[in-house]
Design a protein around this motif. Structure first.
Motif, short mmCIF file in Angstrom:
data_model
loop_
_atom_site.label_atom_id
_atom_site.label_comp_id
_atom_site.label_asym_id
_atom_site.label_seq_id
_atom_site.Cartn_x
_atom_site.Cartn_y
_atom_site.Cartn_z
N ILE A 97 0.84 -1.20 0.00
CA ILE A 97 0.00 0.00 0.00
C ILE A 97 0.88 1.24 0.00
O ILE A 97 1.80 1.38 0.81
N ASP A 98 0.60 2.16 -0.90
CA ASP A 98 1.34 3.41 -1.01
C ASP A 98 0.99 4.29 0.20
O ASP A 98 -0.17 4.66 0.39
N LEU A 99 1.98 4.64 0.99
CA LEU A 99 1.73 5.43 2.20
C LEU A 99 1.25 6.84 1.88
O LEU A 99 0.72 7.52 2.76
N ASP A 100 1.43 7.26 0.65
CA ASP A 100 0.94 8.59 0.24
C ASP A 100 -0.52 8.55 -0.20
O ASP A 100 -1.12 9.61 -0.44
N ASP A 101 -1.09 7.36 -0.31
CA ASP A 101 -2.51 7.22 -0.65
C ASP A 101 -3.31 7.27 0.65
O ASP A 101 -3.62 6.25 1.26
N LEU A 102 -3.64 8.46 1.09
CA LEU A 102 -4.16 8.69 2.43
C LEU A 102 -5.42 7.89 2.74
O LEU A 102 -5.55 7.31 3.82
N GLY A 103 -6.35 7.84 1.80
CA GLY A 103 -7.60 7.14 2.04
C GLY A 103 -7.42 5.64 2.17
O GLY A 103 -8.03 5.00 3.04
N VAL A 104 -6.57 5.06 1.35
CA VAL A 104 -6.33 3.62 1.40
C VAL A 104 -5.62 3.24 2.69
O VAL A 104 -5.94 2.23 3.32
N VAL A 105 -4.68 4.06 3.11
CA VAL A 105 -3.99 3.82 4.38
C VAL A 105 -4.99 3.90 5.53
O VAL A 105 -4.96 3.07 6.46
N ALA A 106 -5.90 4.85 5.49
CA ALA A 106 -6.91 4.98 6.54
C ALA A 106 -7.83 3.77 6.57
O ALA A 106 -8.21 3.29 7.65
N ASP A 107 -8.18 3.26 5.40
CA ASP A 107 -9.03 2.06 5.34
C ASP A 107 -8.33 0.86 5.98
O ASP A 107 -8.99 -0.04 6.52
N ALA A 108 -7.00 0.86 5.92
CA ALA A 108 -6.22 -0.26 6.47
C ALA A 108 -6.33 -0.34 7.99
O ALA A 108 -6.08 -1.39 8.58
N VAL A 109 -6.72 0.76 8.63
CA VAL A 109 -6.85 0.77 10.10
C VAL A 109 -7.86 -0.28 10.55
O VAL A 109 -7.63 -1.03 11.50
N THR A 110 -8.97 -0.35 9.87
CA THR A 110 -10.01 -1.32 10.24
C THR A 110 -9.75 -2.69 9.64
O THR A 110 -10.23 -3.70 10.16
N ALA A 111 -8.98 -2.73 8.56
CA ALA A 111 -8.73 -4.01 7.89
C ALA A 111 -7.64 -4.82 8.58
O ALA A 111 -7.70 -6.06 8.58
N MET A 112 -6.66 -4.17 9.16
CA MET A 112 -5.52 -4.91 9.70
C MET A 112 -5.93 -5.72 10.94
O MET A 112 -6.60 -5.22 11.84
#
Length: 231
Positions: free
Chosen positions: A54-69
């Motif tokens: 996941i690209d750390l600069d892709d803010l929304g995708v990184v935020a979605d990872a909070v609930t996914a991890m």
């Protein structure tokens, strides 16, 4: 206090090298309650994103990872652990690879409220299950648990912080070790300070300067504040 009856909650904020992690673990162990390293949660999310490309600069995708991890926080202060889907990642999240980019995650304004909510829920769960919790990080006293029974901002001079972290990371505090540590300490604090205030205490938060305190003196100072809250 009602919250004390349901399990005392101790919130400790502070910059890197102030002593908050080692002191928090010792205090929690002394009191026989749980421990939560909220900073490790940002590191764990960083690890998770890198592990999945996941690209750390892709803010929304990184935020979605909070609930996914599938993050699991071990809360024993004598042996705290961090696992992802059953795999221990304690050592992995402390590597230079993570340290160099974790601020991208920690300063993501879409990430922070989601992780803060997870931290809030964990604090409540640990306090209820283990009779209390000591949680340490950056904005625990102000955002995650502004109603905690004990709220402390632990600070120290830059020289003291660099020396402590240098010994921890490199086994010494000579000029070379200090230089190797400076980027991780000063630059990380500078980046994090754009989204979190952890060098000045909010109303009701006790400032504890550990620059000239021994480790045991720092622990005793926190325990005194806890006893006052309990009393």
């Amino acid at each position: 206090m009602t919250s004390v009856a349901n399990g005392i909650r101790v919130a400790i904020d502070g910059p890197s090298g102030s002593g908050k992690s080692s002191v928090s673990k010792k205090v929690a162990a002394h009191l026989g309650i749980g421990y939560l390293d909220t900073g490790a949660m940002y590191r764990a999310l960083t690890w998770y994103c890198l592990d999945r490309g996941i690209d750390l600069d892709d803010l929304g995708v990184v935020a979605d990872a909070v609930t996914a991890m599938p993050l699991e926080m071990g809360t024993d202060p004598s042996a705290p652990s961090i696992s992802m889907g059953g795999t221990r990642i304690d050592a992995d999240i402390r590597t230079t690879r993570i340290a160099e980019v974790v601020s991208k995650v920690a300063t993501n304004l879409q990430v922070r409220p989601k992780l803060q909510q997870r931290q809030r829920e964990l604090m409540a769960q640990i306090a209820a299950d283990q009779g209390g919790v000591v949680a340490e990080g950056r904005d625990i006293t102000t955002v995650v648990a502004p109603d905690a029974d004990v709220r402390i901002l632990m600070v120290a001079s830059e020289a003291a912080r660099l020396a402590r972290r240098s010994k921890e990371l490199h086994g010494g505090a000579d000029d070379a070790a200090i230089a190797a540590t400076r980027t991780q300490i000063v630059d990380r604090d500078k980046a994090d300070s754009t989204v979190s205030s952890f060098m000045s205490a909010a109303d009701g938060v006790v400032t504890l300067d550990t620059s000239d305190l021994t480790f045991q003196q720092s622990v005793e100072a926190v325990l005194t504040l806890v006893e006052r809250a309990r009393g």
